[in-house]
Write a protein that holds these residues in place. Structure first.
Motif, PDB file in Angstrom:
ATOM      1  N   GLY A 161     -20.649 -29.950   2.200  1.00  0.00           N
ATOM      2  CA  GLY A 161     -21.453 -30.987   1.570  1.00  0.00           C
ATOM      3  C   GLY A 161     -22.084 -31.965   2.540  1.00  0.00           C
ATOM      4  O   GLY A 161     -22.573 -33.029   2.143  1.00  0.00           O
ATOM      5  N   ILE A 162     -22.080 -31.637   3.838  1.00  0.00           N
ATOM      6  CA  ILE A 162     -22.700 -32.486   4.853  1.00  0.00           C
ATOM      7  C   ILE A 162     -24.144 -32.040   5.056  1.00  0.00           C
ATOM      8  O   ILE A 162     -24.410 -30.857   5.277  1.00  0.00           O
ATOM      9  CB  ILE A 162     -21.916 -32.412   6.176  1.00  0.00           C
ATOM     10  N   ASP A 163     -25.054 -32.975   4.972  1.00  0.00           N
ATOM     11  CA  ASP A 163     -26.482 -32.667   5.069  1.00  0.00           C
ATOM     12  C   ASP A 163     -26.829 -32.289   6.507  1.00  0.00           C
ATOM     13  O   ASP A 163     -26.617 -33.066   7.436  1.00  0.00           O
ATOM     14  CB  ASP A 163     -27.292 -33.885   4.624  1.00  0.00           C
ATOM     15  N   CYS A 164     -27.367 -31.104   6.683  1.00  0.00           N
ATOM     16  CA  CYS A 164     -27.598 -30.571   8.027  1.00  0.00           C
ATOM     17  C   CYS A 164     -28.727 -29.557   7.978  1.00  0.00           C
ATOM     18  O   CYS A 164     -28.902 -28.855   6.974  1.00  0.00           O
ATOM     19  CB  CYS A 164     -26.311 -29.916   8.541  1.00  0.00           C
ATOM     20  N   THR A 165     -29.487 -29.474   9.056  1.00  0.00           N
ATOM     21  CA  THR A 165     -30.536 -28.459   9.152  1.00  0.00           C
ATOM     22  C   THR A 165     -30.550 -27.867  10.555  1.00  0.00           C
ATOM     23  O   THR A 165     -29.852 -28.339  11.457  1.00  0.00           O
ATOM     24  CB  THR A 165     -31.920 -29.045   8.822  1.00  0.00           C
ATOM     25  N   VAL A 166     -31.352 -26.846  10.710  1.00  0.00           N
ATOM     26  CA  VAL A 166     -31.591 -26.224  12.003  1.00  0.00           C
ATOM     27  C   VAL A 166     -32.928 -26.720  12.517  1.00  0.00           C
ATOM     28  O   VAL A 166     -33.915 -26.760  11.770  1.00  0.00           O
ATOM     29  CB  VAL A 166     -31.607 -24.689  11.882  1.00  0.00           C
ATOM     30  N   ALA A 167     -32.969 -27.134  13.774  1.00  0.00           N
ATOM     31  CA  ALA A 167     -34.210 -27.602  14.399  1.00  0.00           C
ATOM     32  C   ALA A 167     -34.622 -26.609  15.479  1.00  0.00           C
ATOM     33  O   ALA A 167     -33.783 -25.900  16.040  1.00  0.00           O
ATOM     34  CB  ALA A 167     -34.009 -28.990  15.004  1.00  0.00           C
ATOM     35  N   GLU A 168     -35.912 -26.566  15.773  1.00  0.00           N
ATOM     36  CA  GLU A 168     -36.385 -25.658  16.809  1.00  0.00           C
ATOM     37  C   GLU A 168     -37.427 -26.345  17.677  1.00  0.00           C
ATOM     38  O   GLU A 168     -38.193 -27.189  17.213  1.00  0.00           O
ATOM     39  CB  GLU A 168     -36.948 -24.369  16.205  1.00  0.00           C
ATOM     40  N   GLY A 169     -37.424 -26.002  18.960  1.00  0.00           N
ATOM     41  CA  GLY A 169     -38.351 -26.587  19.902  1.00  0.00           C
ATOM     42  C   GLY A 169     -38.392 -25.776  21.177  1.00  0.00           C
ATOM     43  O   GLY A 169     -37.985 -24.606  21.206  1.00  0.00           O
ATOM     44  N   GLN A 170     -38.825 -26.406  22.259  1.00  0.00           N
ATOM     45  CA  GLN A 170     -38.957 -25.740  23.544  1.00  0.00           C
ATOM     46  C   GLN A 170     -38.031 -26.386  24.567  1.00  0.00           C
ATOM     47  O   GLN A 170     -37.977 -27.604  24.688  1.00  0.00           O
ATOM     48  CB  GLN A 170     -40.401 -25.840  24.046  1.00  0.00           C
ATOM     49  N   SER A 171     -37.299 -25.549  25.291  1.00  0.00           N
ATOM     50  CA  SER A 171     -36.423 -26.018  26.365  1.00  0.00           C
ATOM     51  C   SER A 171     -36.694 -25.168  27.603  1.00  0.00           C
ATOM     52  O   SER A 171     -36.505 -23.951  27.577  1.00  0.00           O
ATOM     53  CB  SER A 171     -34.954 -25.892  25.953  1.00  0.00           C
ATOM     54  N   GLU A 172     -37.170 -25.814  28.653  1.00  0.00           N
ATOM     55  CA  GLU A 172     -37.493 -25.130  29.907  1.00  0.00           C
ATOM     56  C   GLU A 172     -38.446 -23.962  29.668  1.00  0.00           C
ATOM     57  O   GLU A 172     -38.300 -22.878  30.235  1.00  0.00           O
ATOM     58  CB  GLU A 172     -36.220 -24.657  30.607  1.00  0.00           C
ATOM     59  N   GLY A 173     -39.423 -24.178  28.799  1.00  0.00           N
ATOM     60  CA  GLY A 173     -40.451 -23.179  28.548  1.00  0.00           C
ATOM     61  C   GLY A 173     -40.061 -22.073  27.593  1.00  0.00           C
ATOM     62  O   GLY A 173     -40.858 -21.171  27.339  1.00  0.00           O
TER      63      GLY A 173
END
Length: 243
Positions: A161-173
């Motif tokens: 019941g803990i509000d959580c999501t997956v995030a995405e981005g760029q790390s070292e290209g």
């Protein structure tokens, strides 16, 4: 709400398709009727919001269309018996954390991953294993890459019941995935993958370099992290204790 972050970003028509597909996959339908042509953005949103669908092969889809109906035919990575056994393993793992809540629960899950899940280095050699990219890899096989690790972490928190999501981005290209958690109304970054690798490389006990951190800390390794507005430190016991 973080757990429906990708759904909320869709346009209204695409939200309807999201719900059609989610309902069909949740019931393991062989054919899912959809009103409009399939949108890749919708498939991605369903995958990101719903780590419990680890048994779906999101890389393979087939659409068929007649004059009266359009169907989506998904592929499932595991049969029903295999899925039931894996669900039991995951439920048993959740029981291990069940006495805790709030930050203590999040920390316990974080530490379990750091101690028991390894980053699968074989993927760096060009080999790809499907389970590494779903919650099944870390939770049932003890291994994964950032995608699977972040989906598995979100799955365990969402089940509590803990509000959580997956995030995405760029790390070292390169592409990278991690989590954003809401605790007491405030958002925090949690990058379990990096804490796993940092602990393996340097420490005997779990490290918390990427645990409940702010945008400015996450931005040291990942680009474009500000969309979740993680600017607080009140719920991180390591910040508040001066560690």
């Amino acid at each position: 709400m973080l757990s429906r972050y990708y759904y909320e970003r869709l346009q209204e028509g695409k939200k309807a398709q999201y719900l059609e597909i989610l309902n069909g996959l949740s019931n393991r339908k062989e054919k899912i009727p959809i009103a409009d042509p399939l949108q890749a953005e919708v498939i991605e949103a369903v995958k990101m919001d719903n780590p419990q669908l680890y048994y779906v092969d999101f890389s393979r889809w087939k659409c068929t269309e007649t004059m009266k109906q359009r169907f989506l035919s998904p592929e499932y990575s595991y049969n029903r018996a295999e899925q039931e056994n894996m669900d039991k393993r995951i439920d048993s793992l959740c029981q291990y954390f069940s006495a805790l809540d709030g930050e203590r629960y999040i920390r316990k899950v974080h530490n379990y991953f750091v101690k028991n899940v390894r980053y699968d280095e074989k993927e760096k050699l060009g080999k790809k294993f499907a389970e590494n990219h779903t919650a099944a890899g870390p939770l049932c096989f003890g291994k994964g890459v950032c995608e699977g690790i972040s989906l598995a972490f979100a799955y365990l928190l969402q089940k509590r019941g803990i509000d959580c999501t997956v995030a995405e981005g760029q790390s070292e290209g390169e592409g990278h995935m991690w989590n954003v958690v809401n605790l007491n109304g405030r958002n925090y970054h949690v990058d379990v993958t990096n804490d796993i690798t940092q602990t393996e490389d340097q420490f005997g006990k779990p490290c918390y370099f990427y645990y409940l951190i702010k945008d400015e800390a996450m931005a040291k390794t990942v680009e474009n992290v500000g969309q979740f507005h993680c600017i607080h430190s009140e719920d991180n016991p390591f910040y508040t204790s001066g560690k």
